[in-house]
Write an enzyme that holds these catalytic residues in place. Structure first.
Site, PDB file in Angstrom:
ATOM      1  CG  LEU A  11      23.500   2.100  32.543  1.00 45.78           C
ATOM      2  CD1 LEU A  11      23.511   0.777  31.786  1.00 45.78           C
ATOM      3  CD2 LEU A  11      24.883   2.751  32.509  1.00 45.78           C
ATOM      4  NE  ARG A  18      12.804  -0.666  22.601  1.00 46.73           N
ATOM      5  CZ  ARG A  18      13.400  -1.478  23.481  1.00 46.73           C
ATOM      6  NH1 ARG A  18      12.915  -2.682  23.693  1.00 46.73           N
ATOM      7  NH2 ARG A  18      14.474  -1.071  24.151  1.00 46.73           N
ATOM      8  N   GLY A  81      25.797   1.807  23.227  1.00 44.60           N
ATOM      9  CA  GLY A  81      25.327   0.621  23.942  1.00 44.60           C
ATOM     10  C   GLY A  81      25.577   0.674  25.435  1.00 44.60           C
ATOM     11  CG  ASP A 106      14.752   1.646  30.697  1.00 42.80           C
ATOM     12  OD1 ASP A 106      15.499   1.108  31.539  1.00 42.80           O
ATOM     13  OD2 ASP A 106      14.508   1.136  29.581  1.00 42.80           O
ATOM     14  CD  GLU A 158      20.060  -8.208  25.380  1.00 44.42           C
ATOM     15  OE1 GLU A 158      19.097  -7.456  25.153  1.00 44.42           O
ATOM     16  OE2 GLU A 158      20.402  -8.520  26.540  1.00 44.42           O
ATOM     17  CG  ASN A 173      19.806  -8.387  32.309  1.00 44.95           C
ATOM     18  OD1 ASN A 173      19.969  -8.037  33.474  1.00 44.95           O
ATOM     19  ND2 ASN A 173      20.403  -7.800  31.281  1.00 44.95           N
ATOM     20  CE1 TYR A 370     -10.975  36.290  38.558  1.00 43.33           C
ATOM     21  CE2 TYR A 370     -11.231  38.660  38.319  1.00 43.33           C
ATOM     22  CZ  TYR A 370     -10.422  37.554  38.406  1.00 43.33           C
ATOM     23  OH  TYR A 370      -9.064  37.691  38.352  1.00 43.33           O
ATOM     24  CB  ALA A 384     -25.768  35.820  42.793  1.00 42.66           C
TER      25      ALA A 384
HETATM   26  C1  UD1 Z   1      18.457  -4.031  28.389  1.00 38.85           C
HETATM   27  C2  UD1 Z   1      19.305  -5.318  28.426  1.00 38.85           C
HETATM   28  C3  UD1 Z   1      18.370  -6.516  28.518  1.00 38.85           C
HETATM   29  C4  UD1 Z   1      17.446  -6.382  29.708  1.00 38.85           C
HETATM   30  C5  UD1 Z   1      16.682  -5.056  29.659  1.00 38.85           C
HETATM   31  C6  UD1 Z   1      15.915  -4.857  30.948  1.00 38.85           C
HETATM   32  C7  UD1 Z   1      21.282  -4.780  27.104  1.00 38.85           C
HETATM   33  C8  UD1 Z   1      21.990  -4.990  25.818  1.00 38.85           C
HETATM   34  N1  UD1 Z   1      20.107  -5.370  27.232  1.00 38.85           N
HETATM   35  O1  UD1 Z   1      17.726  -4.057  27.180  1.00 38.85           O
HETATM   36  O2  UD1 Z   1      19.144  -7.688  28.658  1.00 38.85           O
HETATM   37  O3  UD1 Z   1      16.524  -7.447  29.737  1.00 38.85           O
HETATM   38  O4  UD1 Z   1      17.599  -3.964  29.511  1.00 38.85           O
HETATM   39  O5  UD1 Z   1      15.119  -3.723  30.885  1.00 38.85           O
HETATM   40  O6  UD1 Z   1      21.806  -4.117  27.965  1.00 38.85           O
HETATM   41  N2  UD1 Z   1      21.642   3.340  27.636  1.00 38.85           N
HETATM   42  C9  UD1 Z   1      22.706   4.213  27.723  1.00 38.85           C
HETATM   43  N3  UD1 Z   1      23.605   4.269  26.701  1.00 38.85           N
HETATM   44  C10 UD1 Z   1      23.473   3.499  25.591  1.00 38.85           C
HETATM   45  C11 UD1 Z   1      22.401   2.601  25.519  1.00 38.85           C
HETATM   46  C12 UD1 Z   1      21.489   2.538  26.553  1.00 38.85           C
HETATM   47  O7  UD1 Z   1      22.851   4.949  28.690  1.00 38.85           O
HETATM   48  O8  UD1 Z   1      24.345   3.609  24.717  1.00 38.85           O
HETATM   49  C13 UD1 Z   1      20.669   3.313  28.737  1.00 38.85           C
HETATM   50  C14 UD1 Z   1      19.261   3.631  28.284  1.00 38.85           C
HETATM   51  O9  UD1 Z   1      18.984   5.023  28.380  1.00 38.85           O
HETATM   52  C15 UD1 Z   1      18.400   2.817  29.231  1.00 38.85           C
HETATM   53  C16 UD1 Z   1      19.306   1.666  29.658  1.00 38.85           C
HETATM   54  O10 UD1 Z   1      20.613   2.014  29.261  1.00 38.85           O
HETATM   55  O11 UD1 Z   1      18.022   3.572  30.358  1.00 38.85           O
HETATM   56  C17 UD1 Z   1      18.898   0.346  29.009  1.00 38.85           C
HETATM   57  O12 UD1 Z   1      18.901   0.506  27.600  1.00 38.85           O
HETATM   58  P1  UD1 Z   1      17.731  -0.049  26.703  1.00 38.85           P
HETATM   59  O13 UD1 Z   1      17.992   0.341  25.307  1.00 38.85           O
HETATM   60  O14 UD1 Z   1      16.437   0.276  27.288  1.00 38.85           O
HETATM   61  O15 UD1 Z   1      17.992  -1.626  26.844  1.00 38.85           O
HETATM   62  P2  UD1 Z   1      16.943  -2.780  26.600  1.00 38.85           P
HETATM   63  O16 UD1 Z   1      16.793  -3.004  25.163  1.00 38.85           O
HETATM   64  O17 UD1 Z   1      15.748  -2.535  27.391  1.00 38.85           O
HETATM   65 CA    CA Z   2      14.960  -0.900  28.620  1.00 37.90          CA
END
Ligand code: UD1
Ligand code: CA
Length: 510
Positions: A11, A18, A81, A106, A158, A173, A370, A384
């Site tokens: 993902l 942030r 999401g 990430d 969450e 998680n 140089y 030199a």
């Molecule tokens: C998420 C989890 C949380 C967990 C945490 C661990 C959810 C709702 N929450 O939160 O329970 O503890 O990871 O690090 O999943 N992404 C997409 N498409 C989207 C949204 C996000 O590809 O529409 C990808 C982001 O790029 C990222 C990953 O999903 O790499 C996680 O998203 P992020 O927003 O970091 O979730 P957290 O708030 O960290």
């Molecule tokens: Ca994250």
């Protein structure tokens, strides 16, 4: 892997609010690579049926990182999401596999072995989903794992939705899951954006699976560091610190001495041979390879450079895209770049810059020099302050110096130019013509000595001073008051003594 009936879904579409950055989160770097590259590299050896990456923010740039590692990208536009991300990938997954291993882009510290263990646990556990979890002393910000009496997982809650009695749950998680796809798809259809972000949360699928009567299991990772999600700059710094520490530990295990290790920065692909010593504040970057028995002294930065055995790089030297042969010595304060090559035993000293040049075996350029676009033969000594004047304002021109040549200090070599073997160049020469083998070249203004000139000048000055200090005859009339000297007035120009003036004229006529 036995029973490798799974696809990987990374993902990587989110923006990463942030981080307060224009760069998509997964493209931020830590430990010498972008976050998503770390993740894809950890996934690749698993031998899945396919590796998919869901991309959205800066999709092309993210694709450029993961595609060469074998990933197929799926576009999520807009990003609604983590649950939505998986729905978007559904078409690309198709009937390719029974399971999906989901990994967030990430979480770069996760190890291949940990992912392998999770997939195995899922297949053996026969659950609809298996979540990789961790016990954290500070779980704030993460989704929490709500367990049932029987130890299986009831839900993920969450941070923003935590009930009072869920606040001290410290099992979190990781966002790394293994799903049985035929069980997951119906649940994803039921996700609702009923949360602070109005998104479809993948985490909500866990409670939905339970409602369908399915079992969800958790696999607790023994190393909570591995699941650290890099959400803010402070997390990036922490992730970077852990990667660097891992790399140093691996090198120390392989016989490398690292002094004050926490100050030494080494990129992931760097190789270092046994019995090499890295002093504090050294950086080894890119694809640098250092042989055994070398000493890389404090403050030196080596990038994409090959260093053979027993080389010494003295303090504060900057070396990039270069090659240092066996026993070569560099620095202190040297700058080697863009294809500088030192053949075995060659030496480059302080305040010497070498660009796109070869220094032959045992050749030396020890001070303030140089060398650019030059080939220097073996055992040649560059005095030199020597400069290869390689640029004529339009193009770069080559300098070729043979072997056993002695280049006197402060020589300017106007390229293109060739200097034959064993030639001598007198110090201070500006060399514009090729120099034959075994010749001496002197290319500078001839010196003139004027015997007694300085002594005569001193006598003149003394005589003038005597004259000026004699008391003036008093005038009978009342002296006019002198005008007050303004402090801004320029002093009168000092005249040269008469003798000196005459001599100068003489010398001009010569
Ligand atoms: C998420 C989890 C949380 C967990 C945490 C661990 C959810 C709702 N929450 O939160 O329970 O503890 O990871 O690090 O999943 N992404 C997409 N498409 C989207 C949204 C996000 O590809 O529409 C990808 C982001 O790029 C990222 C990953 O999903 O790499 C996680 O998203 P992020 O927003 O970091 O979730 P957290 O708030 O960290
Ligand atoms: Ca994250």
């Amino acid at each position: 892997m036995a029973g490798s009936d799974f696809v990987i879904v990374i993902l990587a579409a989110g923006k990463g609010t942030r981080l307060k950055s224009n760069l998509a989160k997964v493209l931020h770097r830590a430990g010498g690579r972008s976050l998503v590259e770390h993740v894809a590299r950890a996934c690749r050896p698993l031998g899945a049926k396919a590796m998919l990456a869901v991309v959205g923010h800066q999709a092309e740039d993210v694709a450029a990182v993961v595609e060469p590692l074998g990933a197929q990208v799926v576009l999520q536009q807009p990003q609604r999401g983590t649950g939505h991300a998986l729905l978007v990938a559904r078409g690309a997954i198709g009937q390719r596999a029974k399971y999906a291993l989901v990994v967030p882009g990430d979480a770069p510290l996760v190890r291949t072995e940990t992912l392998r263990t999770l997939v195995r646990a899922h297949q053996i556990g026969n659950a609809a989903a298996t979540i990789l979890t961790a016990q954290l002393t500070d779980p704030i910000g993460y989704g929490r794992i709500v367990r049932k009496q029987d130890g299986s997982v009831a839900a993920i809650v969450e941070q923003s939705a935590l009930l009072d009695d869920q606040r001290d749950i410290n099992e979190i998680n990781s966002s790394i899951y293994c799903f049985t796809l035929e069980k997951l798809w119906p649940c994803l259809g039921k996700l609702r954006p009923e949360n602070v972000h109005k998104e479809l949360y993948l985490t909500d699928a866990i409670a939905l699976l339970n409602q369908q009567g399915e079992t969800v299991l958790a696999e607790v990772t023994p190393d909570p560091q591995e699941i650290l999600g890099a959400n803010a700059r402070a997390d990036l710094a922490e992730v970077d610190r852990i990667f660097r520490q891992r790399k140093r530990a691996a090198l120390m295990d392989a016989g490398v001495t690292i002094q004050l290790p926490e100050t030494v920065l080494i990129d992931p692909e760097v190789e270092v041979g046994a019995d090499t010593v890295l002093e504090p504040f050294v950086q080894l970057l890119g694809k640098t390879r250092v042989g055994s028995g070398c000493t890389i002294r404090t403050g030196s930065v080596l990038n994409d450079t090959v260093v053979e055995e027993n080389v010494t790089v003295k303090p504060y030297s900057i070396v990039s895209a270069s090659h240092l042969g066996k026993g070569a010595q560099v620095g202190p304060f040297a700058h080697l770049r863009d294809g500088a090559q030192l053949r075995p035993g060659a030496r480059v000293g302080n305040f010497v810059e070498v660009k796109k040049s070869v220094l032959g075996e045992g050749a030396k350029a020890m001070h303030l020099t140089y060398v650019g676009d030059a080939k220097i033969g073996s055992k040649t000594n560059i005095g030199a302050g020597t400069i290869t004047c390689n640029y004529d304002g339009v193009r770069k021109n080559p300098t070729t110096i043979g072997k056993d040549v002695f280049v006197g200090s402060n020589t300017a070599l106007i390229a293109p130019i060739r200097v034959g073997d064993r030639a001598y160049i007198a110090a201070g020469s500006t060399v514009t013509e090729n120099i034959p083998v075994d010749a001496l070249a002197i290319a500078r203004g001839r010196q003139v000595n004027k015997p007694g000139w300085a002594a005569e000048r001193r006598r003149e000055i003394a005589a003038q001073a005597r004259k000026a200090s004699k008391p003036r005859p008093r005038s009978k009339t009342r002296a006019k008051p002198r005008p007050r000297q303004s402090s801004r007035r320029k002093p009168a120009p000092r005249r040269r003594p008469a003798v000196a003036r005459r001599r100068l004229k003489l010398s001009r006529r010569r």
